[in-house]
Design a protein around this motif. Structure first.
Motif, short mmCIF file in Angstrom:
data_model
loop_
_atom_site.label_atom_id
_atom_site.label_comp_id
_atom_site.label_asym_id
_atom_site.label_seq_id
_atom_site.Cartn_x
_atom_site.Cartn_y
_atom_site.Cartn_z
N GLN A 175 -0.94 -27.54 56.84
CA GLN A 175 -1.83 -28.39 56.07
C GLN A 175 -2.23 -29.57 56.94
OE1 GLN A 175 -0.12 -27.32 51.59
NE2 GLN A 175 0.05 -29.43 52.30
N ALA A 176 -3.53 -29.84 56.98
CA ALA A 176 -4.06 -30.91 57.82
C ALA A 176 -4.53 -32.08 56.97
CB ALA A 176 -5.22 -30.38 58.67
N GLU A 177 -4.49 -33.26 57.57
CA GLU A 177 -5.07 -34.44 56.94
C GLU A 177 -6.47 -34.62 57.51
OE1 GLU A 177 -4.23 -38.92 57.72
OE2 GLU A 177 -2.92 -38.32 56.06
N VAL A 178 -7.46 -34.78 56.62
CA VAL A 178 -8.84 -34.99 57.04
C VAL A 178 -9.38 -36.25 56.38
CG1 VAL A 178 -9.24 -32.50 57.32
CG2 VAL A 178 -9.82 -33.60 55.15
N MET A 179 -10.48 -36.75 56.91
CA MET A 179 -11.10 -37.97 56.39
C MET A 179 -12.56 -37.70 56.08
SD MET A 179 -11.52 -41.67 58.33
CE MET A 179 -9.75 -41.96 58.42
N ASP A 180 -13.05 -38.26 54.97
CA ASP A 180 -14.47 -38.11 54.67
C ASP A 180 -15.24 -39.33 55.17
OD1 ASP A 180 -14.17 -40.15 52.81
OD2 ASP A 180 -14.36 -38.86 51.05
N SER A 181 -16.54 -39.35 54.91
CA SER A 181 -17.40 -40.40 55.47
C SER A 181 -17.10 -41.78 54.89
CB SER A 181 -18.87 -40.05 55.23
OG SER A 181 -19.11 -39.86 53.85
N SER A 182 -16.37 -41.84 53.75
CA SER A 182 -16.02 -43.14 53.17
C SER A 182 -14.70 -43.68 53.70
CB SER A 182 -15.94 -43.02 51.64
OG SER A 182 -14.78 -42.29 51.26
N GLY A 183 -13.98 -42.86 54.47
CA GLY A 183 -12.69 -43.27 54.99
C GLY A 183 -11.51 -42.79 54.17
N ALA A 184 -11.78 -42.09 53.06
CA ALA A 184 -10.70 -41.55 52.23
C ALA A 184 -10.09 -40.34 52.93
CB ALA A 184 -11.25 -41.14 50.87
N THR A 185 -8.77 -40.16 52.78
CA THR A 185 -8.08 -39.05 53.42
C THR A 185 -7.65 -38.02 52.38
OG1 THR A 185 -5.94 -40.21 53.34
CG2 THR A 185 -7.26 -40.44 55.35
N TYR A 186 -7.61 -36.77 52.83
CA TYR A 186 -7.25 -35.64 51.97
C TYR A 186 -6.39 -34.67 52.77
CZ TYR A 186 -11.35 -37.41 49.43
OH TYR A 186 -12.24 -38.21 48.78
N LYS A 187 -5.70 -33.79 52.07
CA LYS A 187 -4.90 -32.74 52.71
C LYS A 187 -5.53 -31.39 52.41
CE LYS A 187 -1.92 -35.96 53.84
NZ LYS A 187 -2.42 -37.11 53.07
N VAL A 188 -5.70 -30.59 53.47
CA VAL A 188 -6.32 -29.27 53.31
C VAL A 188 -5.47 -28.22 54.01
CG1 VAL A 188 -8.65 -30.22 53.11
CG2 VAL A 188 -7.79 -29.53 55.35
N LEU A 189 -5.36 -27.06 53.39
CA LEU A 189 -4.64 -25.93 53.98
C LEU A 189 -5.56 -25.24 54.98
CD1 LEU A 189 -2.00 -24.10 53.69
CD2 LEU A 189 -3.47 -22.63 52.27
N ILE A 190 -5.05 -24.98 56.20
CA ILE A 190 -5.85 -24.26 57.19
C ILE A 190 -5.19 -22.95 57.62
CG2 ILE A 190 -7.04 -26.32 58.05
CD1 ILE A 190 -5.12 -26.32 60.45
N VAL A 191 -3.90 -22.80 57.37
CA VAL A 191 -3.18 -21.57 57.72
C VAL A 191 -2.16 -21.29 56.62
CG1 VAL A 191 -1.52 -20.51 59.31
CG2 VAL A 191 -3.43 -21.84 60.23
N ARG A 192 -2.04 -20.01 56.22
CA ARG A 192 -0.98 -19.60 55.30
C ARG A 192 -0.49 -18.22 55.69
NH1 ARG A 192 -0.95 -16.77 49.99
NH2 ARG A 192 1.16 -17.06 49.15
N ASP A 193 0.82 -18.04 55.71
CA ASP A 193 1.43 -16.75 55.99
C ASP A 193 2.50 -16.45 54.95
OD1 ASP A 193 0.56 -15.49 58.65
OD2 ASP A 193 0.82 -17.58 59.19
N VAL A 194 2.54 -15.20 54.50
CA VAL A 194 3.64 -14.72 53.67
C VAL A 194 4.57 -13.90 54.57
CG1 VAL A 194 4.30 -13.25 51.74
CG2 VAL A 194 2.29 -14.72 51.55
N LEU A 195 5.84 -14.27 54.60
CA LEU A 195 6.79 -13.62 55.49
C LEU A 195 7.06 -12.18 55.04
CD1 LEU A 195 9.33 -16.57 55.94
CD2 LEU A 195 7.31 -16.03 57.31
N PRO A 196 7.43 -11.32 55.98
CA PRO A 196 7.70 -9.92 55.62
C PRO A 196 8.87 -9.77 54.66
CG PRO A 196 8.35 -10.36 57.89
CD PRO A 196 7.57 -11.54 57.43
N GLN A 197 9.78 -10.72 54.66
CA GLN A 197 10.90 -10.73 53.71
C GLN A 197 11.37 -12.17 53.56
OE1 GLN A 197 13.58 -8.17 55.95
NE2 GLN A 197 14.70 -9.94 56.74
#
Length: 215
Positions: A175-197
């Motif tokens: 999960q990454a932290e990003v910023m919009d044009s107003s300076g507010a920060t958000y968290k976004v998922l960029i990678v997800r893996d489900v383990l084989p077990q």
């Protein structure tokens, strides 16, 4: 003859018991960048704002990987005493500090298969030292390293089970932290893996998750 893909994403799992003995270790291909990551990359390629979906399912407008900007002036009441402002707009930050489970490498118990539209882990395990929690140490990011004609960046995090009961891990992600044009920060998922077990982190044990981007 098969060839290794030019750009690879791998993850490595290490589980240790309370005495520090390694009880599980393996590495696998991830292949799990979700739509958020490619959308952010697209914004960088065309140098325009784009929209991402944060971990709460909300659409974030006016963000994107478009570098930094600065505003500098030496006169006038509107220039804040001649100060310079430098703002990182839309950079994908992953270097989460100790105790912060909102970005960096995150882990959970969800088992639903990955889809391109995933915007969060199905069931993230929270930071903490109680039963059914994990203590999130900082997410560490290594500088690009060249070896055998390949360049690799490694992103790693240690999770400590300070509780008395075992904790099962089924999913991992970035999960990454990003910023919009107003300076507010958000968290976004960029990678997800489900383990084989499910990987079991025993009470007093440690889980180490490492993602590697290889080109």
């Amino acid at each position: 003859m098969s060839e290794t893909p030019n750009l690879q994403l791998k993850y490595k799992i290490i589980v240790k018991d309370k005495d520090g003995k390694t009880i599980k270790e393996y590495e696998r291909d991830a292949r799990s960048f979700v739509k958020n990551f490619l959308t952010a990359l697209y914004g960088s390629l065309i140098e325009q704002y784009i929209s991402l979906v944060d971990v709460n399912g909300n659409t974030i407008s006016n963000t994107g990987i478009i570098g930094t900007w600065s505003d500098w002036c030496n006169y006038g009441p509107w220039c804040n005493g001649g100060s310079m402002t430098v703002r990182s707009l839309g950079i994908l930050l992953l270097n989460a500090p100790e105790g912060d489970d909102t970005y960096g490498i995150v882990v959970g118990t969800g088992t639903t298969p990955v889809t391109p539209d995933d915007y969060k882990l199905e069931q993230q395990i929270p930071h903490g030292s109680s039963d059914n929690q994990l203590y999130y140490q900082k997410t560490s990011i290594g500088a690009p390293n060249v070896s055998n004609g390949k360049v690799k960046i490694s992103i790693s995090r240690v999770f400590r089970n300070d509780g008395s009961v075992d904790v099962n891990i089924n999913e991992i992600g970035l999960q990454a932290e990003v910023m919009d044009s107003s300076g507010a920060t958000y968290k976004v998922l960029i990678v997800r893996d489900v383990l084989p077990q499910a990987e079991v982190v025993p009470g007093g044990g440690v889980l180490i998750v490492t993602y590697s981007i290889i080109a």
